[in-house]
Design a protein around this motif. Structure first.
Motif, mmCIF file in Angstrom:
data_model
loop_
_atom_site.group_PDB
_atom_site.id
_atom_site.type_symbol
_atom_site.label_atom_id
_atom_site.label_comp_id
_atom_site.label_asym_id
_atom_site.label_seq_id
_atom_site.Cartn_x
_atom_site.Cartn_y
_atom_site.Cartn_z
ATOM 1 N N VAL A 29 0.838 -1.202 0.000
ATOM 2 C CA VAL A 29 0.000 0.000 0.000
ATOM 3 C C VAL A 29 0.871 1.250 0.000
ATOM 4 C CG1 VAL A 29 -1.635 1.328 1.389
ATOM 5 C CG2 VAL A 29 -2.009 -1.107 1.038
ATOM 6 N N GLU A 30 1.941 1.256 0.783
ATOM 7 C CA GLU A 30 2.845 2.411 0.811
ATOM 8 C C GLU A 30 3.491 2.637 -0.554
ATOM 9 O OE1 GLU A 30 5.678 2.152 3.961
ATOM 10 O OE2 GLU A 30 4.132 2.003 5.502
ATOM 11 N N ALA A 31 3.904 1.562 -1.203
ATOM 12 C CA ALA A 31 4.523 1.686 -2.527
ATOM 13 C C ALA A 31 3.525 2.222 -3.548
ATOM 14 C CB ALA A 31 5.064 0.332 -2.975
ATOM 15 N N LEU A 32 2.300 1.746 -3.495
ATOM 16 C CA LEU A 32 1.271 2.235 -4.423
ATOM 17 C C LEU A 32 0.934 3.697 -4.154
ATOM 18 C CD1 LEU A 32 -1.106 -0.846 -4.611
ATOM 19 C CD2 LEU A 32 0.369 0.052 -6.423
ATOM 20 N N ALA A 33 0.884 4.085 -2.887
ATOM 21 C CA ALA A 33 0.593 5.477 -2.542
ATOM 22 C C ALA A 33 1.700 6.393 -3.051
ATOM 23 C CB ALA A 33 0.422 5.625 -1.037
ATOM 24 N N ALA A 34 2.936 5.957 -2.934
ATOM 25 C CA ALA A 34 4.057 6.763 -3.432
ATOM 26 C C ALA A 34 4.000 6.907 -4.942
ATOM 27 C CB ALA A 34 5.379 6.128 -3.004
ATOM 28 N N LYS A 35 3.628 5.837 -5.643
ATOM 29 C CA LYS A 35 3.509 5.915 -7.102
ATOM 30 C C LYS A 35 2.352 6.805 -7.521
ATOM 31 C CE LYS A 35 5.515 2.158 -9.580
ATOM 32 N NZ LYS A 35 5.268 1.103 -10.524
ATOM 33 N N ALA A 36 1.300 6.808 -6.733
ATOM 34 C CA ALA A 36 0.113 7.583 -7.087
ATOM 35 C C ALA A 36 0.288 9.066 -6.801
ATOM 36 C CB ALA A 36 -1.103 7.058 -6.334
ATOM 37 N N ASP A 37 1.268 9.443 -5.988
ATOM 38 C CA ASP A 37 1.482 10.845 -5.638
ATOM 39 C C ASP A 37 2.300 11.516 -6.747
ATOM 40 O OD1 ASP A 37 1.691 13.278 -4.438
ATOM 41 O OD2 ASP A 37 2.748 12.572 -2.643
ATOM 42 N N VAL A 38 1.624 11.859 -7.814
ATOM 43 C CA VAL A 38 2.276 12.414 -8.999
ATOM 44 C C VAL A 38 2.907 13.771 -8.695
ATOM 45 C CG1 VAL A 38 1.894 13.207 -11.365
ATOM 46 C CG2 VAL A 38 0.749 11.155 -10.541
ATOM 47 N N LYS A 39 2.245 14.574 -7.894
ATOM 48 C CA LYS A 39 2.764 15.902 -7.576
ATOM 49 C C LYS A 39 4.127 15.801 -6.879
ATOM 50 C CE LYS A 39 1.464 20.204 -5.312
ATOM 51 N NZ LYS A 39 0.439 20.904 -4.538
ATOM 52 N N ALA A 40 4.254 14.909 -5.915
ATOM 53 C CA ALA A 40 5.522 14.747 -5.205
ATOM 54 C C ALA A 40 6.591 14.186 -6.137
ATOM 55 C CB ALA A 40 5.335 13.836 -3.997
ATOM 56 N N ARG A 41 6.206 13.250 -6.998
ATOM 57 C CA ARG A 41 7.176 12.678 -7.929
ATOM 58 C C ARG A 41 7.685 13.738 -8.905
ATOM 59 N NH1 ARG A 41 4.456 7.727 -10.571
ATOM 60 N NH2 ARG A 41 6.403 7.687 -11.704
ATOM 61 N N MET A 42 6.793 14.591 -9.393
ATOM 62 C CA MET A 42 7.199 15.650 -10.319
ATOM 63 C C MET A 42 8.092 16.662 -9.617
ATOM 64 S SD MET A 42 6.239 14.859 -13.262
ATOM 65 C CE MET A 42 6.679 16.374 -14.060
ATOM 66 N N LYS A 43 7.777 16.968 -8.374
ATOM 67 C CA LYS A 43 8.595 17.912 -7.609
ATOM 68 C C LYS A 43 10.004 17.355 -7.425
ATOM 69 C CE LYS A 43 8.444 20.726 -3.443
ATOM 70 N NZ LYS A 43 7.710 21.035 -2.239
ATOM 71 N N ASP A 44 10.115 16.071 -7.109
ATOM 72 C CA ASP A 44 11.419 15.438 -6.968
ATOM 73 C C ASP A 44 12.186 15.459 -8.289
ATOM 74 O OD1 ASP A 44 10.874 14.916 -4.324
ATOM 75 O OD2 ASP A 44 10.310 12.822 -4.658
ATOM 76 N N ALA A 45 11.502 15.129 -9.371
ATOM 77 C CA ALA A 45 12.153 15.105 -10.684
ATOM 78 C C ALA A 45 12.608 16.503 -11.090
ATOM 79 C CB ALA A 45 11.207 14.527 -11.730
ATOM 80 N N THR A 46 11.795 17.503 -10.794
ATOM 81 C CA THR A 46 12.155 18.880 -11.127
ATOM 82 C C THR A 46 13.371 19.325 -10.330
ATOM 83 O OG1 THR A 46 9.845 19.373 -11.608
ATOM 84 C CG2 THR A 46 11.279 21.251 -11.219
ATOM 85 N N GLY A 47 13.390 18.964 -9.061
ATOM 86 C CA GLY A 47 14.546 19.317 -8.227
ATOM 87 C C GLY A 47 15.822 18.662 -8.716
ATOM 88 N N GLU A 48 15.734 17.399 -9.099
ATOM 89 C CA GLU A 48 16.906 16.707 -9.626
ATOM 90 C C GLU A 48 17.382 17.339 -10.930
ATOM 91 O OE1 GLU A 48 15.894 12.592 -9.966
ATOM 92 O OE2 GLU A 48 15.560 12.381 -7.804
ATOM 93 N N LEU A 49 16.455 17.690 -11.804
ATOM 94 C CA LEU A 49 16.813 18.322 -13.068
ATOM 95 C C LEU A 49 17.470 19.680 -12.826
ATOM 96 C CD1 LEU A 49 16.790 18.338 -16.149
ATOM 97 C CD2 LEU A 49 14.497 19.317 -16.044
ATOM 98 N N ALA A 50 16.930 20.443 -11.888
ATOM 99 C CA ALA A 50 17.512 21.747 -11.570
ATOM 100 C C ALA A 50 18.928 21.584 -11.029
ATOM 101 C CB ALA A 50 16.634 22.477 -10.559
ATOM 102 N N ASP A 51 19.134 20.598 -10.181
ATOM 103 C CA ASP A 51 20.470 20.365 -9.635
ATOM 104 C C ASP A 51 21.461 19.989 -10.732
ATOM 105 O OD1 ASP A 51 19.494 20.914 -7.117
ATOM 106 O OD2 ASP A 51 19.298 18.800 -6.535
#
Length: 105
Positions: A29-51
């Motif tokens: 359930v935790e893994a599915l919730a993390a995958k479903a949180d698109v906003k957090a995933r995009m924020k992480d990806a954006t931060g990595e790209l900026a770095d």
């Protein structure tokens, strides 16, 4: 719901199996919730790209600075043309940094 459990299992063994099953279900359930949180995933990806963009821009600026220092010290490279080329390169690096930071917003 059908059960594939062995009917010969004791009550303690069944309780232990239930605990293991609940733990596995919780992790799923935790893994599915993390995958479903698109906003957090995009924020992480954006931060990595900026770095990565900042690191590349800083590396390019360091290389340009080193080449500019070498050009100033090398008498063969003195004159208006090499300095103009270095100026254009420095402006290009500055533009990459500025536009990279603006694109992040």
């Amino acid at each position: 719901m059908t059960s594939t459990a062995n009917p010969a299992l004791s009550a303690d063994e069944l309780r232990a199996e239930i605990v293991r099953t609940r733990a596995a279900l919780g992790a799923t359930v935790e893994a599915l919730a993390a995958k479903a949180d698109v906003k957090a995933r995009m924020k992480d990806a954006t931060g990595e790209l900026a770095d990565r963009t900042k690191a590349r821009a800083l590396a390019a600026a360091d290389i340009t600075k080193a080449r500019a220092v070498a050009a100033v010290r090398d008498p063969r490279l003195r004159g208006p043309v090499p300095l103009a080329v270095l100026g254009v390169a420095a402006a290009g690096v500055a533009a990459l940094i500025v536009f990279g930071l603006r694109a992040r917003r």
